[in-house]
Design a protein around this motif. Structure first.
Motif, short mmCIF file in Angstrom:
data_model
loop_
_atom_site.label_atom_id
_atom_site.label_comp_id
_atom_site.label_asym_id
_atom_site.label_seq_id
_atom_site.Cartn_x
_atom_site.Cartn_y
_atom_site.Cartn_z
N ALA A 75 0.85 -1.20 0.00
CA ALA A 75 0.00 0.00 0.00
C ALA A 75 0.88 1.25 0.00
O ALA A 75 0.58 2.23 -0.70
N SER A 173 -6.89 -5.06 -4.90
CA SER A 173 -6.47 -4.66 -3.56
C SER A 173 -5.51 -5.66 -2.96
O SER A 173 -4.78 -5.33 -2.04
N ARG A 175 -2.31 -6.67 -3.51
CA ARG A 175 -1.25 -6.28 -4.43
C ARG A 175 0.02 -7.05 -4.13
O ARG A 175 0.61 -6.91 -3.09
N HIS A 298 -7.00 1.41 -0.71
CA HIS A 298 -5.85 0.63 -0.25
C HIS A 298 -5.28 1.15 1.06
O HIS A 298 -4.55 0.45 1.74
N TYR A 299 -5.57 2.41 1.36
CA TYR A 299 -5.00 3.00 2.57
C TYR A 299 -5.78 4.27 2.90
O TYR A 299 -6.55 4.77 2.07
#
Ligand code: UDP
Ligand code: MG
Length: 329
Positions: A75, A173, A175, A298-299
């Motif tokens: 992320a 998501s 990753r 993602h964050y």
């Protein structure tokens, strides 16, 4: 646009940030490139963000994003790449295990037309057990994965603008960046360097975390484990059929015999094991689907060098969270 953006994920790296920054400046000074350094504080609890704030105050080339909690290196890399505005982007660790002296060489190779320049570390100075495990893992991955992943080719690499843009288009998501890098393709070149011990602090990758990372990597890039489950099931079915035929044949030839309790138990336990394992494999994929379907960002950003972050969705999600914007609450 600056020539070069350096993206640095930092998780509890306050001890090394300053020396890292100095090393980067020293390495880039002779090249006369214009550059920026994009630090991403991955929810550190040791004052990393204070160090970054101080750096950004004194050096206009420093930019940073700070997460609201620890979201993981993947992320952080993503946030850094979204922040980076340079014509080329170098991803590197903050602990000086990725020697900044190599950056000019990477830029040189990029000028020769390569879109990805990978600095590949050898495994000197690593424990024998870890070395053996990594080797075995990469051998496995090469057999099973649909993308090419080379041993020692980690996240220390230079990406051209179009490679970065390609990476940012991948919305998943889960990753697994080693796989993503290789999935986007483009002309790639790599050169080796000698492995360096981290400068200070401690590694965040214990054995368990590495194992989970490995499983993630295998699962996020192929559906072959599911295929394996089907094959195992078929073979078991065929052998059970043969065994049944044999029992019937035996009964016809030499009369009815009481079938053994042991065989029965073995068959039940064996089959149950296979079924459970298969369910687990399917469950992993279902879990991933669930995770992706939620479409969470993602964050979440707490602050950047420009001050406190805007509402989480607007900053953190490259569009996907916006889909939920119109939903009644
Ligand atoms: N890192 C991060 N978030 C995490 C774990 C690590 O941003 O949850 C960063 C860390 O600060 C460092 C890099 O990722 O810059 C590599 O981490 P580390 O040195 O612990 O891994 P190793 O070099 O042992 O593989
Ligand atoms: Mg390290």
């Amino acid at each position: 646009m600056v020539d070069l953006s350096i993206v640095v994920p930092c998780f509890n790296e306050s001890e090394v940030i300053d020396s890292f920054h100095r090393a980067v400046l020293d390495a880039l000074r002779p090249t006369r490139l214009s550059f920026e350094v994009c630090y991403v504080d991955d929810g550190s609890g040791d004052g990393t963000v204070e160090r970054l704030r101080a750096l950004a105050r004194t050096d206009p080339r420093v930019r940073y994003t700070s997460f609201s909690r620890n979201f993981g290196k993947e992320a952080a890399l993503l946030a850094g790449m979204r922040m980076a505005g340079g014509g080329a982007v170098v991803l590197m660790d903050a602990d000086l295990q990725h020697p900044p002296e190599l950056v000019p060489r990477m830029v040189e190779l990029h000028r020769q037309g390569f879109d990805q320049v990978i600095a590949r570390r050898d495994r000197s100075g690593e424990g024998a057990v870890r070395k053996a495990f990594s080797r075995a893992y990469y051998r496995l991955v090469r057999r099973f994965m649909e993308v090419e992943v080379a041993d020692g080719a980690g996240d220390f690499r230079l990406l051209s603008r179009r490679a970065v843009d390609a990476l940012l288009c991948l919305p998943e998501s889960n990753r697994f960046s080693k796989g993503l890098f290789s999935w986007i393709g483009f002309d790639t070149v790599s050169f080796p360097y000698e492995n360096v011990e981290r400068a200070a602090g401690s590694s965040k990758w214990g054995g368990r975390r590495l194992l989970n990372y490995g499983i993630d990597g295998l699962l996020s890039f192929n559906s072959r484990p599911l295929r394996l489950a089907i094959h195992t099931g078929l073979w078991l079915f065929v052998s059970a059929l043969l065994y049944a035929l044999w029992i019937v044949g035996n009964a016809l030839v030499s009369g009815v015999d009481t079938p053994g309790y042991a065989t029965l138990i073995t068959a039940i336990v064996g089959l149950a094991g296979v079924q459970l394992a298969t369910l687990g494999v399917i469950g992993e994929y279902v879990g991933r689907i669930y995770h992706e379907v939620k479409g969470r960002p993602h964050y979440v950003v707490r602050e950047t060098e420009r001050g406190d972050a805007a509402p989480a969705g607007a900053v953190a999600a490259g569009g996907r969270a916006a889909q939920h914007a119109g939903r009644p609450s």
